[in-house]
Design an enzyme around this catalytic site. Structure first.
Site, PDB file in Angstrom:
ATOM      1  N   GLY A  34       7.018   5.380   7.844  1.00  0.00           N
ATOM      2  CA  GLY A  34       6.183   6.806   7.917  1.00  0.00           C
ATOM      3  C   GLY A  34       6.191   7.506   9.099  1.00  0.00           C
ATOM      4  O   GLY A  34       7.568   7.156   9.691  1.00  0.00           O
ATOM      5  N   SER A  35       5.348   8.136   9.556  1.00  0.00           N
ATOM      6  CA  SER A  35       5.586   8.981  10.701  1.00  0.00           C
ATOM      7  C   SER A  35       5.514   8.394  12.120  1.00  0.00           C
ATOM      8  O   SER A  35       5.029   7.196  12.016  1.00  0.00           O
ATOM      9  CB  SER A  35       4.674  10.093  11.004  1.00  0.00           C
ATOM     10  OG  SER A  35       3.438   9.691  10.958  1.00  0.00           O
ATOM     11  N   THR A  36       6.165   8.917  13.310  1.00  0.00           N
ATOM     12  CA  THR A  36       6.074   8.171  14.495  1.00  0.00           C
ATOM     13  C   THR A  36       4.703   8.038  14.953  1.00  0.00           C
ATOM     14  O   THR A  36       4.262   6.909  15.431  1.00  0.00           O
ATOM     15  CB  THR A  36       6.964   8.863  15.501  1.00  0.00           C
ATOM     16  OG1 THR A  36       8.346   8.975  14.949  1.00  0.00           O
ATOM     17  CG2 THR A  36       7.072   8.533  17.047  1.00  0.00           C
ATOM     18  N   ALA A  37       4.048   9.064  14.742  1.00  0.00           N
ATOM     19  CA  ALA A  37       2.513   8.927  15.209  1.00  0.00           C
ATOM     20  C   ALA A  37       1.627   7.968  14.458  1.00  0.00           C
ATOM     21  O   ALA A  37       0.954   7.161  15.225  1.00  0.00           O
ATOM     22  CB  ALA A  37       1.741  10.277  14.925  1.00  0.00           C
ATOM     23  N   GLY A  47       3.114   5.138  13.258  1.00  0.00           N
ATOM     24  CA  GLY A  47       3.828   3.967  13.723  1.00  0.00           C
ATOM     25  C   GLY A  47       3.366   3.657  14.796  1.00  0.00           C
ATOM     26  O   GLY A  47       3.071   2.305  15.055  1.00  0.00           O
ATOM     27  N   CYS A  50      13.976  10.985   5.766  1.00  0.00           N
ATOM     28  CA  CYS A  50      13.755  10.393   7.428  1.00  0.00           C
ATOM     29  C   CYS A  50      15.292  10.573   7.958  1.00  0.00           C
ATOM     30  O   CYS A  50      15.443  11.182   9.002  1.00  0.00           O
ATOM     31  CB  CYS A  50      13.474   8.957   7.391  1.00  0.00           C
ATOM     32  SG  CYS A  50      14.512   7.762   6.413  1.00  0.00           S
ATOM     33  N   GLU A  57       9.969   1.942  10.592  1.00  0.00           N
ATOM     34  CA  GLU A  57      10.892   2.832  10.332  1.00  0.00           C
ATOM     35  C   GLU A  57      10.071   4.183  10.463  1.00  0.00           C
ATOM     36  O   GLU A  57       9.284   4.416   9.438  1.00  0.00           O
ATOM     37  CB  GLU A  57      11.774   2.681   8.833  1.00  0.00           C
ATOM     38  CG  GLU A  57      12.301   1.403   8.884  1.00  0.00           C
ATOM     39  CD  GLU A  57      13.617   1.344   9.564  1.00  0.00           C
ATOM     40  OE1 GLU A  57      13.918   2.271   9.993  1.00  0.00           O
ATOM     41  OE2 GLU A  57      13.948   0.047   9.693  1.00  0.00           O
ATOM     42  N   GLU A  75      10.707  17.384  14.043  1.00  0.00           N
ATOM     43  CA  GLU A  75      11.063  16.847  12.614  1.00  0.00           C
ATOM     44  C   GLU A  75      10.239  17.917  11.490  1.00  0.00           C
ATOM     45  O   GLU A  75       9.190  17.832  11.394  1.00  0.00           O
ATOM     46  CB  GLU A  75      10.653  15.302  12.279  1.00  0.00           C
ATOM     47  CG  GLU A  75      11.082  15.019  11.178  1.00  0.00           C
ATOM     48  CD  GLU A  75      10.728  13.873  10.735  1.00  0.00           C
ATOM     49  OE1 GLU A  75       9.547  13.268  10.923  1.00  0.00           O
ATOM     50  OE2 GLU A  75      11.324  12.810  10.155  1.00  0.00           O
ATOM     51  N   LYS A 116       0.844  -1.174  -0.025  1.00  0.00           N
ATOM     52  CA  LYS A 116      -0.068   0.090  -0.115  1.00  0.00           C
ATOM     53  C   LYS A 116       0.793   1.280   0.050  1.00  0.00           C
ATOM     54  O   LYS A 116       1.329   1.583   0.973  1.00  0.00           O
ATOM     55  CB  LYS A 116      -1.046   0.024   1.261  1.00  0.00           C
ATOM     56  CG  LYS A 116      -1.974   0.978   1.036  1.00  0.00           C
ATOM     57  CD  LYS A 116      -2.630   1.639   2.444  1.00  0.00           C
ATOM     58  CE  LYS A 116      -1.801   2.502   3.021  1.00  0.00           C
ATOM     59  NZ  LYS A 116      -1.634   4.062   2.250  1.00  0.00           N
TER      60      LYS A 116
HETATM   61  P1  NAD Z   1       2.284   8.580   7.527  1.00  0.00           P
HETATM   62  O1  NAD Z   1       2.827   8.167   8.661  1.00  0.00           O
HETATM   63  O2  NAD Z   1       1.480   9.879   7.371  1.00  0.00           O
HETATM   64  O3  NAD Z   1       1.578   7.849   6.344  1.00  0.00           O
HETATM   65  C1  NAD Z   1       2.725   6.636   5.947  1.00  0.00           C
HETATM   66  C2  NAD Z   1       1.896   5.488   5.523  1.00  0.00           C
HETATM   67  O4  NAD Z   1       0.765   5.153   6.495  1.00  0.00           O
HETATM   68  C3  NAD Z   1       0.967   5.931   4.167  1.00  0.00           C
HETATM   69  O5  NAD Z   1       0.752   4.962   3.463  1.00  0.00           O
HETATM   70  C4  NAD Z   1      -0.402   6.308   5.057  1.00  0.00           C
HETATM   71  O6  NAD Z   1      -1.547   5.875   4.298  1.00  0.00           O
HETATM   72  C5  NAD Z   1      -0.254   5.022   5.987  1.00  0.00           C
HETATM   73  N1  NAD Z   1      -1.223   5.154   7.132  1.00  0.00           N
HETATM   74  C6  NAD Z   1      -1.890   6.252   7.580  1.00  0.00           C
HETATM   75  N2  NAD Z   1      -2.640   6.041   8.783  1.00  0.00           N
HETATM   76  C7  NAD Z   1      -2.527   4.363   8.891  1.00  0.00           C
HETATM   77  C8  NAD Z   1      -2.920   3.695   9.825  1.00  0.00           C
HETATM   78  N3  NAD Z   1      -3.802   4.272  10.769  1.00  0.00           N
HETATM   79  N4  NAD Z   1      -2.200   2.513  10.153  1.00  0.00           N
HETATM   80  C9  NAD Z   1      -1.565   2.025   9.061  1.00  0.00           C
HETATM   81  N5  NAD Z   1      -1.044   2.976   7.958  1.00  0.00           N
HETATM   82  C10 NAD Z   1      -1.658   4.163   8.058  1.00  0.00           C
HETATM   83  O7  NAD Z   1       3.947   9.542   6.951  1.00  0.00           O
HETATM   84  P2  NAD Z   1       4.314  10.402   5.782  1.00  0.00           P
HETATM   85  O8  NAD Z   1       3.671  11.830   6.153  1.00  0.00           O
HETATM   86  O9  NAD Z   1       3.812   9.721   4.448  1.00  0.00           O
HETATM   87  O10 NAD Z   1       5.780  10.275   5.851  1.00  0.00           O
HETATM   88  C11 NAD Z   1       6.713  10.988   6.219  1.00  0.00           C
HETATM   89  C12 NAD Z   1       7.237  10.552   7.744  1.00  0.00           C
HETATM   90  O11 NAD Z   1       7.778   9.042   7.313  1.00  0.00           O
HETATM   91  C13 NAD Z   1       8.328  11.266   8.422  1.00  0.00           C
HETATM   92  O12 NAD Z   1       8.154  11.452   9.887  1.00  0.00           O
HETATM   93  C14 NAD Z   1       9.563  10.486   8.043  1.00  0.00           C
HETATM   94  O13 NAD Z   1      10.778  10.840   8.706  1.00  0.00           O
HETATM   95  C15 NAD Z   1       9.071   9.345   7.868  1.00  0.00           C
HETATM   96  N6  NAD Z   1       9.973   8.160   7.287  1.00  0.00           N
HETATM   97  C16 NAD Z   1      10.682   7.453   7.882  1.00  0.00           C
HETATM   98  C17 NAD Z   1      11.634   6.819   7.044  1.00  0.00           C
HETATM   99  C18 NAD Z   1      12.640   5.593   7.964  1.00  0.00           C
HETATM  100  O14 NAD Z   1      13.056   4.799   7.380  1.00  0.00           O
HETATM  101  N7  NAD Z   1      12.741   5.727   9.171  1.00  0.00           N
HETATM  102  C19 NAD Z   1      11.765   6.713   5.865  1.00  0.00           C
HETATM  103  C20 NAD Z   1      10.972   7.385   5.159  1.00  0.00           C
HETATM  104  C21 NAD Z   1      10.082   8.387   5.915  1.00  0.00           C
END
Ligand code: NAD
Length: 467
Positions: A219-222, A224, A275, A241, A371, A168
């Site tokens: 994705g984001s910590t929140a 995650g 990230c 991650e 961040e 996804k």
């Molecule tokens: P996000 O958390 O908003 O979204 C990431 C993914 O999660 C999307 O596909 C989204 O549709 C999905 N999602 C949304 N709600 C969900 C839920 N309740 N359960 C499961 N999945 C859900 O993040 P973003 O804004 O797309 O990305 C930016 C963030 O990602 C930044 O904080 C960045 O640091 C982090 N990031 C981390 C790494 C790493 O390897 N550590 C790499 C790239 C980005």
């Protein structure tokens, strides 16, 4: 552009809904693509579950062949995928091309790994073996900053280990993943990889789905934390991650003119939407003014624009929400520090922010503590390097960090004191598929890449035989 269907059970299907994908450089629609309903998500999981027994029973060599074939098809269609990536994500075409061909290279890297049975003991009394078994259906959830390469952290190891996948992508960057689904449709048996697109509504049901055995999430910590909670009921495996607030510490013995371009690239690559971008820079007081000036000069000289235009070095922010968030942080940074380069590009379409340098700012302000995930770098003055290390370590995040010095022994000793998943010396944000990658603290859980990253897609199984 048309097409962009879901891949479910080996078939390209229309979504029960559609959605528009916007080019962040123009704010115009790039394409209208399929959007899956929850019913279609369930079909994708069911297809992956049905495909698992046969796929997991194939030989690892057969699976390597399929992974290499995916790499071939990515390379053969590399130019098209790169243009599409630029249009949906915003990054310059040269960077998009690097990401696409890097994706193929990541797929190929995993075919160099094996999962041999390890004999732990073979004595008179017993024989003990460690086996690595696939888990089942993997939910792979990807963000919008690197839609292709971050997918390649997950798909090839998941497949190599014998799992099946529901992929996804993020709602604002689904096109390259959907196109990839179309390209690999006939390479893999039906259901082994399924690709769905959503409007931010299917991550939660995918995570909670009883037939999904592991979530590999970037994705984001929140979000995650939500994944962790959603996976808890069934004790699903998770790899997270997440966000970061990487610090760079620059010692007084560097040459500011030579080091500034490297620092600049570490902070502003992909318009700071990385990230492991350098997000806070601690510079010794003796070279502080000079380093601030060098970085401001580089920021002023950077060419910002549509990634498809030749010469563009930095593209826009990827989406409106992130654009608004970074604008707000810059406004706040103007109150807590001094902005010496950059700012929002006014009066034109696109989510453009020039690389922004903030000086005379310190810990405790939002631009240092949060961040930013955008093209803004706060530069913090320090006089005592142990204090700088302590401040760097005080973040709840712990993804990466770096030390910059002409004295590598001293830099190594400081690197040892910094707390994060990866510490670089005289560089920052270097990733390689063979080097394990993961975050400390609120930057994540588990490891991706390398042999460790492959093991996370397996269950350890011991066979202990009496003799
Ligand atoms: P996000 O958390 O908003 O979204 C990431 C993914 O999660 C999307 O596909 C989204 O549709 C999905 N999602 C949304 N709600 C969900 C839920 N309740 N359960 C499961 N999945 C859900 O993040 P973003 O804004 O797309 O990305 C930016 C963030 O990602 C930044 O904080 C960045 O640091 C982090 N990031 C981390 C790494 C790493 O390897 N550590 C790499 C790239 C980005």
């Amino acid at each position: 552009m048309s097409g962009f269907k879901l891949l479910i059970n080996g078939e390209l299907v229309d979504g029960d809904m559609t959605m528009d994908v916007v080019n962040p450089a123009t704010e115009k629609t790039v394409a209208t693509c399929a959007r899956a309903s929850e019913d279609q998500l369930n079909q994708a999981v069911a297809a992956a579950k049905a495909a698992f027994p046969a796929w997991s029973a194939t030989s690892i060599d057969e699976r390597k062949k399929a992974i290499n074939a995916i790499a071939d098809v990515i390379e053969a269609n590399g130019e098209e995928l790169a243009r599409l990536l630029t249009q949906e994500q915003g990054k310059p075409l040269a960077d998009a091309t690097g990401e696409v061909f890097g994706t193929a290279a990541f797929f190929r890297y995993f075919t160099s790994l094996d999962m041999p049975i390890k004999v732990l003991e073979d004595s008179d009394g017993r024989r003990v073996e460690a086996h690595r078994k696939p888990l089942g259906v993997i939910g792979a959830i990807v963000p919008w900053n690197f839609p292709m390469i971050l997918m390649a952290f997950k798909l090839p190891p998941a497949l190599l280990a014998g799992n099946t996948v529901v992929l996804k992508p993020a709602p604002t960057t689904p096109l390259t993943s959907l196109r990839l689904g179309e390209l690999i449709k006939d390479i893999l048996p039906a259901g082994v990889v399924n690709v769905i697109a959503d409007a931010n509504d299917l991550g939660a049901p995918l995570t909670a789905h009883p037939d999904v055995r592991k979530i590999s999430f970037t994705g984001s910590t929140a979000t995650g934390a939500k994944v962790m909670a959603g996976a808890a009921g069934l004790l699903k495996r998770i790899t997270l991650e997440l966000g970061g607030n990487d610090a760079g510490i620059v010692l007084e013995d560097v040459n500011p003119k030579e080091t500034a371009p490297l620092l600049f690239a570490s902070a502003f690559q992909n318009s700071g939407q990385v990230c492991i971008a350098m997000k806070r820079l601690y510079v010794h007081e003796s070279i502080y003014d000079e380093m601030c000036d060098e970085l401001a000069t580089l920021a002023d000289a950077a060419i910002i624009g549509d990634g498809l235009e030749q010469g563009t070095q930095l593209g826009p922010l990827q989406n409106k929400m992130q654009f608004e968030k970074v604008k707000e942080l810059i406004e706040d940074a103007g109150k807590t520090g001094k902005i010496i380069a950059g700012g929002v590009v006014p009066d034109q379409p696109g989510y453009f922010i020039r690389p922004t340098i903030v000086r005379d700012v310190t810990d405790g302000s939002r631009i240092v503590d949060e961040e930013q995930f955008g093209p803004v770098l706060p530069i913090i003055k320090y006089s005592d390097v142990d204090d700088a290390v302590a401040r760097a370590n005080s973040s709840p995040y712990g993804l990466g960090g770096s030390v910059w010095s002409s004295d590598t022994d001293r830099a190594y000793a400081l690197a040892d004191k910094m707390e994060a998943g990866t510490i670089w010396v005289n560089k920052h944000a270097e990733l390689d598929p063979s080097i394990p990658f993961g975050g400390a603290g609120m930057s994540g859980l588990g490891t991706e890449l390398g042999a460790d990253g492959l093991e996370e897609f397996t269950q350890l199984k011991i066979i202990n035989m009496a003799k």
